[in-house]
Design a protein around this motif. Structure first.
Motif, mmCIF file in Angstrom:
data_model
loop_
_atom_site.group_PDB
_atom_site.id
_atom_site.type_symbol
_atom_site.label_atom_id
_atom_site.label_comp_id
_atom_site.label_asym_id
_atom_site.label_seq_id
_atom_site.Cartn_x
_atom_site.Cartn_y
_atom_site.Cartn_z
ATOM 1 N N UNK A 1 -31.136 56.516 -52.352
ATOM 2 C CA UNK A 1 -30.310 57.431 -51.596
ATOM 3 C C UNK A 1 -29.296 58.069 -52.543
ATOM 4 N N UNK A 2 -29.054 59.341 -52.344
ATOM 5 C CA UNK A 2 -28.105 60.057 -53.178
ATOM 6 C C UNK A 2 -26.678 59.733 -52.756
ATOM 7 N N UNK A 3 -25.782 59.851 -53.697
ATOM 8 C CA UNK A 3 -24.367 59.602 -53.428
ATOM 9 C C UNK A 3 -23.745 60.739 -52.630
ATOM 10 N N UNK A 4 -24.373 61.906 -52.653
ATOM 11 C CA UNK A 4 -23.787 63.082 -52.006
ATOM 12 C C UNK A 4 -23.711 62.940 -50.486
ATOM 13 N N UNK A 46 -17.527 51.815 -50.180
ATOM 14 C CA UNK A 46 -18.832 51.140 -50.111
ATOM 15 C C UNK A 46 -19.909 51.964 -50.809
ATOM 16 N N UNK A 47 -19.881 53.283 -50.625
ATOM 17 C CA UNK A 47 -20.898 54.132 -51.255
ATOM 18 C C UNK A 47 -20.804 54.072 -52.780
ATOM 19 N N UNK A 48 -19.612 54.130 -53.320
ATOM 20 C CA UNK A 48 -19.466 54.058 -54.767
ATOM 21 C C UNK A 48 -19.754 52.651 -55.291
ATOM 22 N N UNK A 49 -19.498 51.633 -54.496
ATOM 23 C CA UNK A 49 -19.841 50.273 -54.897
ATOM 24 C C UNK A 49 -21.351 50.114 -55.022
ATOM 25 N N UNK A 50 -22.084 50.669 -54.070
ATOM 26 C CA UNK A 50 -23.555 50.601 -54.136
ATOM 27 C C UNK A 50 -24.077 51.466 -55.274
ATOM 28 N N UNK A 51 -23.488 52.633 -55.476
ATOM 29 C CA UNK A 51 -23.960 53.548 -56.507
ATOM 30 C C UNK A 51 -23.724 52.993 -57.911
#
Length: 127
Positions: A1-4, A46-51
């Protein structure tokens, strides 16, 4: 999944929250808007942690702290809003510029309480 995808969703949530804080006059809606902004921050954490694939999961840990602070903030904020509504009859933020009544005197001048003239007489008597 993209970060965008989560970043755009978080930006939209944050913008809706900022609009709610700036445009609404009801204190409850302002508190809800602040919660929207905090949830946007949580989504970004959370998104940046996964990325970044952080092994310590610092973003998720910070999210738990933000959720805890948000729960405390909404509890205290709601208590203050209910107290203001009970005392003033309205939770309109524009009408709550100050919590003190400027038009009411601190103590009424009655027959038992000496007024300012009595204070002047005491000052002249001691001088």
């Amino acid at each position: 999944m993209h970060l965008a995808y989560p970043a755009v969703l978080a930006a939209l949530l944050f913008c809706v929250g900022v609009y709610g804080v700036l445009a609404r006059r009801n204190a409850i809606l302002v508190l809800m808007s602040v919660e929207l902004m905090l949830n946007a921050v949580n989504l970004n954490l959370v998104a940046f942690d996964v990325w970044l694939r952080d092994t310590l999961h610092a973003g998720q840990a910070l999210t738990l702290f933000v959720i805890t602070i948000a729960a405390a903030e909404i509890g205290l904020g709601l208590a203050i809003v209910l107290l203001v509504y009970r005392n003033r009859g309205s939770s309109d933020i524009d009408r709550l510029t100050a919590l003190a009544d400027h038009g009411q005197p601190d103590a009424p001048d009655g027959p038992d309480t000496p007024g300012p003239a009595a204070d002047d007489e005491k000052a002249e008597a001691t001088a």
